[in-house]
Enzyme design. Structure first.
Site, PDB file in Angstrom:
ATOM      1  N   TRP A  12       0.820  -1.206   0.000  1.00 38.25           N
ATOM      2  CA  TRP A  12       0.000   0.000   0.000  1.00 38.25           C
ATOM      3  C   TRP A  12       0.856   1.258   0.000  1.00 38.25           C
ATOM      4  CZ3 TRP A  12      -3.429   2.613  -1.862  1.00 38.25           C
ATOM      5  CH2 TRP A  12      -4.264   3.530  -1.223  1.00 38.25           C
ATOM      6  N   ARG A  33      14.655  -1.901   3.621  1.00 25.99           N
ATOM      7  CA  ARG A  33      15.461  -2.927   2.952  1.00 25.99           C
ATOM      8  C   ARG A  33      16.131  -2.378   1.697  1.00 25.99           C
ATOM      9  NH1 ARG A  33      11.188  -7.505   2.175  1.00 25.99           N
ATOM     10  NH2 ARG A  33      12.903  -8.385   0.964  1.00 25.99           N
ATOM     11  N   LYS A 192     -13.177  -2.496  10.339  1.00 19.97           N
ATOM     12  CA  LYS A 192     -13.563  -3.387   9.236  1.00 19.97           C
ATOM     13  C   LYS A 192     -12.580  -4.549   9.099  1.00 19.97           C
ATOM     14  CE  LYS A 192     -10.260  -2.090   6.181  1.00 19.97           C
ATOM     15  NZ  LYS A 192      -9.369  -2.938   5.357  1.00 19.97           N
TER      16      LYS A 192
END
Length: 336
Positions: A12, A33, A192
């Protein structure tokens, strides 16, 4: 030109950086990384989290937080919610004066039961006007392949909200709506995940669409009850950041909380399910903090309770189902 730094090179975070860059916002990703950072800079891809997706050639990445933050108008945080406090404490000395912090995270902090925007304001010592939230039905696998999607940007400051909307609006591919109800937008996104876990468990057990519809609508009632107790606008839960995000997360095989729940419903242990999952499943940890927050405000959340029972207390999924269906019936009204 508007400039953004995105902290977190997961799926995301990378996808939202891609959106910002395509919207004309100069964007840099900060990742931990080195191999991912080099892949973004040299091959314009994130092979670990978005394999096969071509990123804009102008999108840059770095492991250096101070470098990423130089001149940033928006500092976008896309790290696991339970790591936010530690990470932001380390980054705070480098935050540009006047920058707006933006949360992509959907969780409630363990121990404090604070929403992510509250953690950001506390750690960075910022007023609410300099903290914003992005939430909604944003399934990354669809967005990065050019399928239309929309999101909600939220801030108590209307000018900041409008600026952020423009910074990530890419017609006709990615549409951004605004909503000043930060509390409601954050609660919808965090809770949710818990409801999606429950529906995933039911699907893994072989339950049908009736059960999914039941749990989705009663889950929305749980979100609405807690939102009312915390002063959220009830209309928020009927929109993209409420019902929209809930539908996508509970129905789509691309939604990681739902698919994680399916593994549990098919008989995997929590440890086995975690080992087989590449990314953070926010609902697993947030279920506990959501339930603690509900209890603080004397709000009944039975689906959340059984998710905590299954995920953390060793309750068998079949037992959880019996408990839910055996509860005393009450009138079915909005938010009840």
């Amino acid at each position: 030109m508007t400039r953004a730094a995105v902290f977190g090179a997961g799926s995301w975070g990378t996808a939202f950086a891609m959106i910002l860059e395509k919207a004309g916002t100069e964007t840099v990703i900060q990742g931990r990384r080195t191999e991912i950072v080099e892949a973004i800079n040299r091959r314009h891809e994130n092979p670990d989290y978005l394999p096969g997706v071509k990123l804009p050639e102008t999108l840059r990445a770095t492991t250096d937080a101070a470098e990423a933050l130089q001149g940033a108008d928006f500092v976008v945080l896309a790290v696991p919610s339970q790591t936010l406090r530690e990470n932001l404490t380390a980054w705070k000395p480098h935050l540009p004066e006047g920058a707006v912090l933006v949360s992509l995270m959907k969780g409630i902090e363990l121990g404090t039961t604070k929403r992510m925007s509250e953690v950001m304001m506390e750690v960075a010592e910022l007023p609410a006007e300099r903290v914003a939230v992005v939430s909604g039905p944003n399934l990354v696998g669809e967005i990065v392949r050019g399928q239309p999607s929309a999101t909600v940007v939220s801030c108590v400051d209307e000018q900041v909200m409008d600026r952020l909307q423009q910074a990530c609006h890419v017609p006709p591919w990615f549409r951004a709506y605004t909503n000043p109800d930060v509390v409601g937008v954050e609660l919808g996104g965090a809770i949710k995940n818990v409801i999606a876990l429950a529906i995933g468990v039911a699907q893994g057990m072989g339950m049908g669409d009736n059960v999914s519809a039941l749990m989705m609508t009663r889950g929305l009632a749980e979100i609405s009850r807690l939102g009312a107790a915390l002063g959220a606008d009830p209309h928020t839960f009927a929109g993209l950041a409420g019902m929209g995000d809930l539908i996508a997360s509970c129905n789509s095989p691309l939604a990681r909380n739902r698919t994680f729940g399916e593994k549990l419903g098919r008989g995997m242990t929590l440890e086995e399910a975690i080992a087989s999952t590449k990314q953070t499943v926010e609902g697993v940890k947030s279920a506990e903090s959501v339930l603690e927050l509900a209890r603080k405000h004397d709000v009944e959340m039975p689906i959340t309770e059984v998710v905590v029972g299954v995920v953390h207390d060793g309750m068998a999924p079949a037992e959880a189902g019996v408990l839910l269906m055996s509860r005393s019936p009450k009138p079915e009204r909005y938010g009840v």
